[in-house]
Design an enzyme around this catalytic site. Structure first.
Site, PDB file in Angstrom:
ATOM      1  N   ASP A 181      42.522  47.886  37.748  1.00 19.06           N
ATOM      2  CA  ASP A 181      42.762  49.022  38.641  1.00 19.06           C
ATOM      3  C   ASP A 181      41.850  48.947  39.867  1.00 19.06           C
ATOM      4  OD1 ASP A 181      43.873  51.358  39.504  1.00 19.06           O
ATOM      5  OD2 ASP A 181      42.828  52.657  38.085  1.00 19.06           O
ATOM      6  N   ASN A 199      54.915  52.217  37.271  1.00 17.60           N
ATOM      7  CA  ASN A 199      54.648  51.707  38.621  1.00 17.60           C
ATOM      8  C   ASN A 199      55.893  51.648  39.524  1.00 17.60           C
ATOM      9  OD1 ASN A 199      51.973  49.435  37.620  1.00 17.60           O
ATOM     10  ND2 ASN A 199      51.850  51.482  38.477  1.00 17.60           N
TER      11      ASN A 199
HETATM   12  C1  FPP Z   1      46.321  48.808  40.056  1.00 19.53           C
HETATM   13  O1  FPP Z   1      45.626  49.045  41.259  1.00 19.53           O
HETATM   14  C2  FPP Z   1      46.943  47.508  40.108  1.00 19.53           C
HETATM   15  C3  FPP Z   1      48.263  47.247  39.958  1.00 19.53           C
HETATM   16  C4  FPP Z   1      49.287  48.261  39.715  1.00 19.53           C
HETATM   17  C5  FPP Z   1      48.763  45.898  40.080  1.00 19.53           C
HETATM   18  C6  FPP Z   1      47.985  44.847  39.367  1.00 19.53           C
HETATM   19  C7  FPP Z   1      48.334  43.610  40.002  1.00 19.53           C
HETATM   20  C8  FPP Z   1      47.484  42.623  40.344  1.00 19.53           C
HETATM   21  C9  FPP Z   1      46.059  42.558  39.992  1.00 19.53           C
HETATM   22  C10 FPP Z   1      48.051  41.539  41.155  1.00 19.53           C
HETATM   23  C11 FPP Z   1      48.203  40.249  40.557  1.00 19.53           C
HETATM   24  C12 FPP Z   1      48.615  40.119  39.167  1.00 19.53           C
HETATM   25  C13 FPP Z   1      49.088  38.966  38.686  1.00 19.53           C
HETATM   26  C14 FPP Z   1      49.418  38.830  37.258  1.00 19.53           C
HETATM   27  C15 FPP Z   1      49.291  37.811  39.549  1.00 19.53           C
HETATM   28  P1  FPP Z   1      46.068  50.258  42.146  1.00 19.53           P
HETATM   29  O2  FPP Z   1      47.044  49.751  43.138  1.00 19.53           O
HETATM   30  O3  FPP Z   1      46.563  51.366  41.276  1.00 19.53           O
HETATM   31  O4  FPP Z   1      44.744  50.656  42.841  1.00 19.53           O
HETATM   32  P2  FPP Z   1      44.336  52.113  43.295  1.00 19.53           P
HETATM   33  O5  FPP Z   1      44.184  52.930  42.044  1.00 19.53           O
HETATM   34  O6  FPP Z   1      43.034  51.892  43.990  1.00 19.53           O
HETATM   35  O7  FPP Z   1      45.397  52.629  44.200  1.00 19.53           O
END
Ligand code: FPP
Length: 239
Positions: free
Chosen positions: A17, A65
């Site tokens: 996250d 998501n």
């Molecule tokens: C949460 O951060 C992250 C995600 C929903 C996506 C996770 C994806 C990756 C780490 C990219 C790559 C993955 C692979 C397997 C290549 P957020 O967007 O919710 O962050 P925030 O809470 O700060 O908005």
């Protein structure tokens, strides 16, 4: 039972996250954060053998998501395809076996093909077991498992008296994996957000402030050290 005989975490599950905040803090679009997050995935997978982690499960995209903007969802799907295309060779060479959990039905066929191929291609690897949760939700997984189990009962393949906490998990997406020892969530949020609900019944949890794009091998090593000094009782009283 006090500590497990070997107190290293062999199966670590991570809720990655903080990509969005990482980007926003730099005045960049959220997708830039996801790209940095993908770089960390590479580094952390590579660090596993050194750190004694044989199983790593990462939460890449949840069933919730899809509610994000169309731009972000499409960007993430492109990123997953790119990651698989670009990393397949190295993952194979480095002994990583890749599996995907989650419901593939809603994912675009081109992505599902890449996922299937990567699973097949790396099926002989044994050094690190990387499981990527994509369109995954713990409740959804349990409901899908219950559906499959009900089909087996209806078809006469399973006697309802055989359903217990050992037979049920055979219907989960994770049926070949050990339960996680440790579940880590980055970015300071102390929630499990529908991740591995059944499997993490006895896991330790670690919530850390570091945003996922800043989660280096050193940070990972620190988290694992802290796990090593905890006492796991599995419901028993220490003797
Ligand atoms: C949460 O951060 C992250 C995600 C929903 C996506 C996770 C994806 C990756 C780490 C990219 C790559 C993955 C692979 C397997 C290549 P957020 O967007 O919710 O962050 P925030 O809470 O700060 O908005």
């Amino acid at each position: 039972m006090t500590k497990t005989s070997d107190s290293r975490a062999r199966h670590v599950a991570i809720i990655m996250d903080g990509n969005g905040r990482w980007a926003q803090m730099r005045g960049r679009p959220r997708l830039v954060g996801h790209h940095m997050g993908a770089k960390r995935v590479k580094e952390i997978v590579r660090a596993c053998p050194d750190l004694g982690v044989s199983h790593l499960t990462i939460f890449a995209f949840s069933t919730e998501n899809w509610k994000r903007t169309q731009t972000e969802v499409a960007g993430l799907m492109r990123l997953f395809k790119r990651y698989i295309r670009r990393e397949a060779h190295d993952l194979l060479a480095e002994g990583v076996r890749v599996r995907f959990i989650g419901d593939r039905v809603k994912l675009e066929p081109a992505l599902v093909d890449l996922m299937d191929n990567l699973e097949l291609m790396t099926a002989g690897n044994t050094k690190v077991n990387l499981t990527i949760a994509l369109n995954y939700g713990g409740r959804d997984e349990v409901a899908r498992a219950a559906r499959r189990l009900a089909h087996d009962v209806a078809a006469g393949k399973l006697d309802p008296r055989q359903i217990n906490d050992e037979t049920f998990p055979k219907y989960l997406d994770t049926y070949v994996l050990p339960d996680p020892d440790l579940v880590v969530r980055t970015s300071g949020e102390a929630r499990i957000s529908n991740f591995l609900l059944w499997q993490s019944a006895y896991a330790e949890y670690e919530f850390i402030d570091t945003l996922w794009p800043d989660f280096t091998k050193e940070v990972f090593a620190g988290v694992l050290d802290r796990f090593g000094s905890r006492e796991r009782r599995f419901g028993a009283v220490p003797v």
